[in-house]
Design a protein around this motif. Sequence first.
Motif, PDB file in Angstrom:
ATOM      1  N   UNK A   1     -19.686   5.096  70.568  1.00 17.08           N
ATOM      2  CA  UNK A   1     -20.927   5.635  70.809  1.00 17.08           C
ATOM      3  C   UNK A   1     -20.668   6.971  71.590  1.00 17.08           C
TER       4      UNK A   1
ATOM      5  N   UNK B 223      -6.324  13.336  85.983  1.00 16.71           N
ATOM      6  CA  UNK B 223      -5.849  13.007  84.581  1.00 16.71           C
ATOM      7  C   UNK B 223      -6.128  13.802  83.334  1.00 16.71           C
ATOM      8  N   UNK B 224      -7.524  14.210  83.466  1.00 15.05           N
ATOM      9  CA  UNK B 224      -7.844  14.800  82.367  1.00 15.05           C
ATOM     10  C   UNK B 224      -7.770  16.348  82.007  1.00 15.05           C
TER      11      UNK B 224
ATOM     12  N   UNK C 217     -25.494   0.816  76.603  1.00 14.59           N
ATOM     13  CA  UNK C 217     -24.419   1.441  75.965  1.00 14.59           C
ATOM     14  C   UNK C 217     -24.474   0.676  74.356  1.00 14.59           C
ATOM     15  N   UNK C 218     -24.604  -0.611  74.765  1.00 11.79           N
ATOM     16  CA  UNK C 218     -24.405  -1.478  73.321  1.00 11.79           C
ATOM     17  C   UNK C 218     -25.605  -1.318  72.622  1.00 11.79           C
TER      18      UNK C 218
ATOM     19  N   UNK D 156      -4.420  20.495  72.891  1.00 15.70           N
ATOM     20  CA  UNK D 156      -4.159  19.131  72.595  1.00 15.70           C
ATOM     21  C   UNK D 156      -2.844  18.450  73.380  1.00 15.70           C
TER      22      UNK D 156
ATOM     23  N   UNK E 252     -27.549   1.274  72.390  1.00 23.38           N
ATOM     24  CA  UNK E 252     -27.282   2.646  72.026  1.00 23.38           C
ATOM     25  C   UNK E 252     -26.428   2.773  70.619  1.00 23.38           C
ATOM     26  N   UNK E 253     -25.279   1.874  70.689  1.00 24.39           N
ATOM     27  CA  UNK E 253     -24.238   1.967  69.539  1.00 24.39           C
ATOM     28  C   UNK E 253     -24.708   0.882  68.512  1.00 24.39           C
TER      29      UNK E 253
ATOM     30  N   UNK F 139     -20.778  -6.215  66.683  1.00 25.11           N
ATOM     31  CA  UNK F 139     -20.226  -5.086  66.140  1.00 25.11           C
ATOM     32  C   UNK F 139     -18.926  -5.221  65.362  1.00 25.11           C
TER      33      UNK F 139
ATOM     34  N   UNK G  58     -20.235   5.827  66.242  1.00 18.78           N
ATOM     35  CA  UNK G  58     -21.365   4.703  66.031  1.00 18.78           C
ATOM     36  C   UNK G  58     -22.932   5.440  65.851  1.00 18.78           C
ATOM     37  N   UNK G  59     -23.784   5.079  65.033  1.00 22.51           N
ATOM     38  CA  UNK G  59     -23.639   4.158  64.032  1.00 22.51           C
ATOM     39  C   UNK G  59     -22.853   4.875  62.908  1.00 22.51           C
TER      40      UNK G  59
ATOM     41  N   UNK H 273      -9.566  13.049  74.977  1.00 23.36           N
ATOM     42  CA  UNK H 273      -8.459  12.189  75.767  1.00 23.36           C
ATOM     43  C   UNK H 273      -7.809  11.312  75.014  1.00 23.36           C
TER      44      UNK H 273
ATOM     45  N   UNK I 259      -5.534  12.743  73.103  1.00 17.73           N
ATOM     46  CA  UNK I 259      -4.436  13.390  73.519  1.00 17.73           C
ATOM     47  C   UNK I 259      -3.613  11.939  73.805  1.00 17.73           C
TER      48      UNK I 259
ATOM     49  N   UNK J 248     -22.562   6.719  86.982  1.00 17.73           N
ATOM     50  CA  UNK J 248     -20.901   6.221  86.714  1.00 17.73           C
ATOM     51  C   UNK J 248     -19.806   7.499  86.852  1.00 17.73           C
TER      52      UNK J 248
ATOM     53  N   UNK K 293     -15.600   1.994  75.233  1.00 22.86           N
ATOM     54  CA  UNK K 293     -16.237   1.274  76.571  1.00 22.86           C
ATOM     55  C   UNK K 293     -16.320  -0.303  76.249  1.00 22.86           C
TER      56      UNK K 293
ATOM     57  N   UNK L 116     -24.922  -0.403  82.209  1.00 28.20           N
ATOM     58  CA  UNK L 116     -24.205   0.622  81.548  1.00 28.20           C
ATOM     59  C   UNK L 116     -23.862   0.008  80.087  1.00 28.20           C
ATOM     60  N   UNK L 117     -23.329  -1.332  80.287  1.00 22.62           N
ATOM     61  CA  UNK L 117     -22.932  -1.972  79.037  1.00 22.62           C
ATOM     62  C   UNK L 117     -23.947  -2.383  78.119  1.00 22.62           C
TER      63      UNK L 117
END
Lengths: 602, 123
Positions: free
Chosen positions: B87, A412-413, A55-56, A448, A58-59, B14, B108-109, B96, B99, A84, B58, A51-52
């Motif tokens: 992302x 929690x959410x 995800x990296x 909120x 992707x970002x 990054x 991103x980006x 969240x 809050x 996840x 993340x 995932x990391x």
Amino acid sequence: MVMDLREEQRLLRGFLKELFEMIREVEPFTLALAEDPERIEIEERVVKGCYRLFHSIKGTGGYFKLDQLVYLAEAYDYVLDMVRSSIIPLEPIQIKLLADGCRFIREHLSSIWEEQGDAALKTEARALSTAILQTVSSSGAQQAALQPPSQTATRLEVHCGLFEEIGELLELAEQEFVLWDYIALDHDRVTELCRVIDRLQRNFSLIESSDLERLTQVMGATLNRFLGGAFFQGEYPERSFIRAIDAIRTTMECSPGSGLTALKEMDSHLVALQGLIRQPIGEMLVQAGLVPTQTVEEALVRQRDPQQQPPRRLGEMLVEMGEVSKEEIEQLLENQHRQQLHRKELNQELAVQDGRPAAGKGEPFLTTDLRLDQESSQRLCSLVDQLMKMHQDQGSVPEPLLELNRLCAPLRNATMQNLIPRLKRFVHDRTVAAGKKIYFTVQGVRSELKSELVLALYQPLLELLANSIEHGLEEPEERAAAGKNSKGRLSLLFLLKGEELWVSVEDDGRGLDLDTISRLAGERKMVSQQQLGEMTSRERAALILEDGLSTVDDQRGQAGRGLGMARLAEQLEPLAATIDVLSRPDKGTRVTLRIPQAKFGV
Amino acid sequence: MAKNVLLVDDSSTMRKIISRSLRQAGLEFGKIFEAGDGQEALAVLESEEVDIVLSDINMPNMNGIEFLREKAGRDAIKDIPVFMISTETGEDIIGEAKSLGAAGALKKPFTPDKVNEVLGPLM
């Protein structure tokens, strides 16, 4: 982004190096898991690491115009995110594709550096994306082969969008059905509801879920007949709709990313919905092929003729016209009757399966558990936090605890927005149980608000609403006799007032019995007679918050007012809330919780 | 006075990209501190004068959400504004973060213009 070339190259090099490091870390575990998917002890590591990585990409990939890698990463990220979030389990085929994905990127890092781009990877990247998406999407492998790769991105985007929209539409429809008593009278609102159901049907068709499509089609058709002037048979037609919505949700939860899973008890739901409106005899005759539509229309015209004396039923008219025999009509009606009985039985069966009493006046019917025990859930989260901290301090967190921590996330959410539908269902349920008619409104919701506050408010709000429904608001007859609208009004209002958040529950019921409250408080030595004499009505009303003052003698309802209100004060202590009770005889009661800003943190 | 910024992201690339886009956005700032995860970020906040935090969500060890939660409980640093750079586009996670006190979010980006629009008023 404009960068000077050398700097951009330096950054790209750094990025590719980071990717290499991430792959080097996760790939051996991924390969080991692919070889032996039973090694669940390393699964978490694989999922997290992959995932990391994706995800990296992707970002950050977008900054270097690595479009093919980003495309691939979006698909992998989408699937891994579901794993996840425990929406789907990690399948062996996905593990293999994760290993393939890692290898693919690792093998091409140097070519990306040499080419300063990844355009050459297009075909392979798209094939891998399609493959990983196939593991969660509704189309089979055959279709994958036929599908041009360029459609996959749209497919992914469309799918995500559709699921989001379906969720919203279901919630919207559910709320309308919960308030059915009120919306049924409003032609425009029912028309709008039909449109919502229509859109659901279309979306289910797009995700290729034939069962859900069929179910929503029948929901829509039934509603349309209602709009056309037909009446629902029996009480609480909305229950069948709400149950169908619950069933749709369950089906979707069972098969995220697709709608292919067959809907459980599909036939029962269809019969329940179709049976809500008795089919007109003319339609049945046409369907059975006994008479043509034209003849039915002709008979209808004759039936409406004012000269026609005495008034006849359509069936009688057709018999008289010699179009059908009396026996044929009786046979059809008999069938219909049997279907109705069948529907009733099915409803009972469904109800029993859902683990609740069969439908009937005053019985709770909603399948979703409405009670969210605030204390236990908070306690649970705090215990998990403590355990996490203990283990983190020691340097390693065991897998089961990590999972437990993830499972606590929804608690929690919790936000006000998603508790409001629960409150509405609660009010609807209790209102039916109490045999009352209530118009419930919620205004000024602040989405909120801190989730802790929402959780802390949930139970007290249930208590307050239950009190109003069961004790504050009168039976329809009593209200009518008092010159009030037979439907009671109950409202929940959120208001930001300076430094405080005001949460009010207000009804227009009979009000508190201040005389009895004062008398009991005096008898029980909670206040002296002199104090009582000096108290304003507001202060006297506030006595119900004191421990041990119950004005309900028979204790028949679930909400004993005195008890509930004392517990309320206790529950609100952590919020440092002040409680303000205003009550006027025959005008109603308003309880306002005033919460200081430090506690609600908008 | 120029503001000191803390960049929190597990990817050093990054962090470089973000600091570059801060400059390209024409924003004036003082020192730029960097941290690789929430825990490091807390340590920097406790020891340095930081005016604004830009944080990924993340991250390993302590992610952006945990970082916000932890920071909110520490009086000395709880008022330093944090912008999420991530992302993640889900309303849930951004909601969240907000809050928990996040002052805003950048997806991103992002472009220097977007940086300017979000952070400009604070600089």
